[in-house]
Structures are given as C-alpha cells and as structure tokens.
Design a protein around this motif. Sequence first.
Motif, PDB file in Angstrom:
ATOM      1  N   GLU A   1     -15.661   2.513  22.716  1.00  0.00           N
ATOM      2  CA  GLU A   1     -15.827   2.653  21.275  1.00  0.00           C
ATOM      3  C   GLU A   1     -14.478   2.530  20.561  1.00  0.00           C
ATOM      4  N   LEU A   2     -13.452   3.109  21.153  1.00  0.00           N
ATOM      5  CA  LEU A   2     -12.122   3.027  20.544  1.00  0.00           C
ATOM      6  C   LEU A   2     -11.577   1.602  20.562  1.00  0.00           C
ATOM      7  N   HIS A   3     -11.839   0.875  21.658  1.00  0.00           N
ATOM      8  CA  HIS A   3     -11.417  -0.520  21.714  1.00  0.00           C
ATOM      9  C   HIS A   3     -12.124  -1.334  20.638  1.00  0.00           C
ATOM     10  N   ASP A   4     -13.418  -1.075  20.439  1.00  0.00           N
ATOM     11  CA  ASP A   4     -14.168  -1.772  19.389  1.00  0.00           C
ATOM     12  C   ASP A   4     -13.596  -1.445  18.014  1.00  0.00           C
ATOM     13  N   GLU A   5     -13.270  -0.198  17.802  1.00  0.00           N
ATOM     14  CA  GLU A   5     -12.710   0.223  16.523  1.00  0.00           C
ATOM     15  C   GLU A   5     -11.341  -0.422  16.278  1.00  0.00           C
ATOM     16  N   ILE A   6     -10.515  -0.465  17.314  1.00  0.00           N
ATOM     17  CA  ILE A   6      -9.202  -1.108  17.199  1.00  0.00           C
ATOM     18  C   ILE A   6      -9.376  -2.581  16.823  1.00  0.00           C
ATOM     19  N   HIS A   7     -10.292  -3.263  17.496  1.00  0.00           N
ATOM     20  CA  HIS A   7     -10.547  -4.684  17.216  1.00  0.00           C
ATOM     21  C   HIS A   7     -10.998  -4.861  15.767  1.00  0.00           C
ATOM     22  N   PHE A   8     -11.885  -3.995  15.298  1.00  0.00           N
ATOM     23  CA  PHE A   8     -12.372  -4.067  13.918  1.00  0.00           C
ATOM     24  C   PHE A   8     -11.209  -3.920  12.933  1.00  0.00           C
ATOM     25  N   HIS A   9     -10.352  -2.938  13.160  1.00  0.00           N
ATOM     26  CA  HIS A   9      -9.240  -2.700  12.243  1.00  0.00           C
ATOM     27  C   HIS A   9      -8.217  -3.836  12.286  1.00  0.00           C
ATOM     28  N   GLU A  10      -8.015  -4.429  13.456  1.00  0.00           N
ATOM     29  CA  GLU A  10      -7.111  -5.581  13.540  1.00  0.00           C
ATOM     30  C   GLU A  10      -7.657  -6.749  12.727  1.00  0.00           C
ATOM     31  N   GLU A  11      -8.977  -6.965  12.776  1.00  0.00           N
ATOM     32  CA  GLU A  11      -9.595  -8.017  11.962  1.00  0.00           C
ATOM     33  C   GLU A  11      -9.426  -7.709  10.476  1.00  0.00           C
ATOM     34  N   GLN A  12      -9.591  -6.451  10.104  1.00  0.00           N
ATOM     35  CA  GLN A  12      -9.422  -6.063   8.705  1.00  0.00           C
ATOM     36  C   GLN A  12      -7.985  -6.310   8.244  1.00  0.00           C
ATOM     37  N   ILE A  13      -7.025  -5.993   9.098  1.00  0.00           N
ATOM     38  CA  ILE A  13      -5.616  -6.231   8.769  1.00  0.00           C
ATOM     39  C   ILE A  13      -5.390  -7.718   8.509  1.00  0.00           C
ATOM     40  N   GLN A  14      -5.941  -8.555   9.368  1.00  0.00           N
ATOM     41  CA  GLN A  14      -5.770 -10.002   9.214  1.00  0.00           C
ATOM     42  C   GLN A  14      -6.383 -10.470   7.895  1.00  0.00           C
ATOM     43  N   ARG A  15      -7.572  -9.994   7.559  1.00  0.00           N
ATOM     44  CA  ARG A  15      -8.209 -10.382   6.290  1.00  0.00           C
ATOM     45  C   ARG A  15      -7.369  -9.939   5.095  1.00  0.00           C
ATOM     46  N   HIS A  16      -6.837  -8.738   5.168  1.00  0.00           N
ATOM     47  CA  HIS A  16      -6.023  -8.242   4.063  1.00  0.00           C
ATOM     48  C   HIS A  16      -4.729  -9.044   3.921  1.00  0.00           C
ATOM     49  N   GLN A  17      -4.117  -9.413   5.042  1.00  0.00           N
ATOM     50  CA  GLN A  17      -2.896 -10.216   4.983  1.00  0.00           C
ATOM     51  C   GLN A  17      -3.171 -11.578   4.371  1.00  0.00           C
ATOM     52  N   GLU A  18      -4.328 -12.170   4.722  1.00  0.00           N
ATOM     53  CA  GLU A  18      -4.703 -13.457   4.129  1.00  0.00           C
ATOM     54  C   GLU A  18      -4.932 -13.311   2.627  1.00  0.00           C
ATOM     55  N   ALA A  19      -5.554 -12.232   2.208  1.00  0.00           N
ATOM     56  CA  ALA A  19      -5.778 -11.995   0.779  1.00  0.00           C
ATOM     57  C   ALA A  19      -4.452 -11.812   0.048  1.00  0.00           C
ATOM     58  N   ILE A  20      -3.528 -11.095   0.663  1.00  0.00           N
ATOM     59  CA  ILE A  20      -2.203 -10.908   0.055  1.00  0.00           C
ATOM     60  C   ILE A  20      -1.521 -12.259  -0.134  1.00  0.00           C
ATOM     61  N   LYS A  21      -1.577 -13.112   0.878  1.00  0.00           N
ATOM     62  CA  LYS A  21      -0.958 -14.433   0.765  1.00  0.00           C
ATOM     63  C   LYS A  21      -1.584 -15.254  -0.363  1.00  0.00           C
ATOM     64  N   ARG A  22      -2.927 -15.209  -0.476  1.00  0.00           N
ATOM     65  CA  ARG A  22      -3.614 -15.933  -1.548  1.00  0.00           C
ATOM     66  C   ARG A  22      -3.154 -15.444  -2.917  1.00  0.00           C
ATOM     67  N   HIS A  23      -3.068 -14.135  -3.071  1.00  0.00           N
ATOM     68  CA  HIS A  23      -2.680 -13.575  -4.360  1.00  0.00           C
ATOM     69  C   HIS A  23      -1.216 -13.890  -4.679  1.00  0.00           C
ATOM     70  N   GLU A  24      -0.359 -13.835  -3.670  1.00  0.00           N
ATOM     71  CA  GLU A  24       1.046 -14.177  -3.895  1.00  0.00           C
ATOM     72  C   GLU A  24       1.180 -15.640  -4.301  1.00  0.00           C
ATOM     73  N   LYS A  25       0.373 -16.514  -3.694  1.00  0.00           N
ATOM     74  CA  LYS A  25       0.396 -17.937  -4.054  1.00  0.00           C
ATOM     75  C   LYS A  25      -0.051 -18.126  -5.492  1.00  0.00           C
ATOM     76  N   ARG A  26      -1.098 -17.410  -5.890  1.00  0.00           N
ATOM     77  CA  ARG A  26      -1.576 -17.519  -7.276  1.00  0.00           C
ATOM     78  C   ARG A  26      -0.497 -17.059  -8.253  1.00  0.00           C
ATOM     79  N   VAL A  27       0.191 -15.975  -7.911  1.00  0.00           N
ATOM     80  CA  VAL A  27       1.254 -15.469  -8.784  1.00  0.00           C
ATOM     81  C   VAL A  27       2.388 -16.496  -8.876  1.00  0.00           C
ATOM     82  N   SER A  28       2.779 -17.069  -7.733  1.00  0.00           N
ATOM     83  CA  SER A  28       3.864 -18.061  -7.758  1.00  0.00           C
ATOM     84  C   SER A  28       3.440 -19.319  -8.530  1.00  0.00           C
ATOM     85  N   ASP A  29       2.164 -19.710  -8.399  1.00  0.00           N
ATOM     86  CA  ASP A  29       1.675 -20.863  -9.170  1.00  0.00           C
ATOM     87  C   ASP A  29       1.705 -20.572 -10.661  1.00  0.00           C
ATOM     88  N   MET A  30       1.383 -19.339 -11.040  1.00  0.00           N
ATOM     89  CA  MET A  30       1.424 -18.952 -12.465  1.00  0.00           C
ATOM     90  C   MET A  30       2.856 -18.993 -12.977  1.00  0.00           C
TER      91      MET A  30
END
Length: 104
Positions: A71-100
């Motif tokens: 269960e802990l391994h599954d939870e770790i995997h889930f949180h790692e995926e969430q981290i990756q999604r959040h990092q991608e969202a941060i990059k998208r938002h930073e790109k939008r800000v730089s484009d502005m």
Amino acid sequence: MSLLRNLLAVRVSRIPIRLMSGEPGSGAGKGGGGGGSIREAGGAFGKMEAAREDEYFFKKQQEQLHKLKNELHDEIHFHEEQIQRHQEAIKRHEKRVSDMDKNK
C-alpha cells in the motif's frame, strides 16, 4: 524510506502481545481463561497448540506487514505522479507568463 520505517513502527507497535504465566501450553495460568480445553490440560498437545497459535499470529503479522508495504509503494507511486503533473503545470504557467512579458 524513513516514512515507510515510521509507518511500520506505528503499525507493528499496535500488534497485541499475549501475556502468559509459565511456558506456553503448560496448562491454565493464573490470569483466568486458559485458552480452551487442550491448552488447559497442558502436556504435549497443549504445547503443540500453543506453537500452532504462535505460528498463526506470526504469519498474520507478516501478511499485514506485506500488505502495508504494498500500500505504501502504491501511495509513493501516486504522489510521484502528482509531483510530475504539478511540475508540468508549473512549466506551462511559467511559459504563459514569459509569453505575456514578450508581448508587452
């Protein structure tokens, strides 16, 4: 890894400990119930029954630890995926800000 160790320590510490007087399977103790007629009688059958009971609880504990670990391994995997999604969202938002900033 320390999170896994901490969670295991909490879960394992809650496993009940059997308190007995004398040797396991040696007959009824002073604590009240003897655990059934075979255990109360003592002798070889009582010792054998005590050993089986100990083995059962040991296996049960191992199953619980294995399940917790999975269960802990599954939870770790889930949180790692969430981290990756959040990092991608941060990059998208930073790109939008730089484009502005470029369009000013």
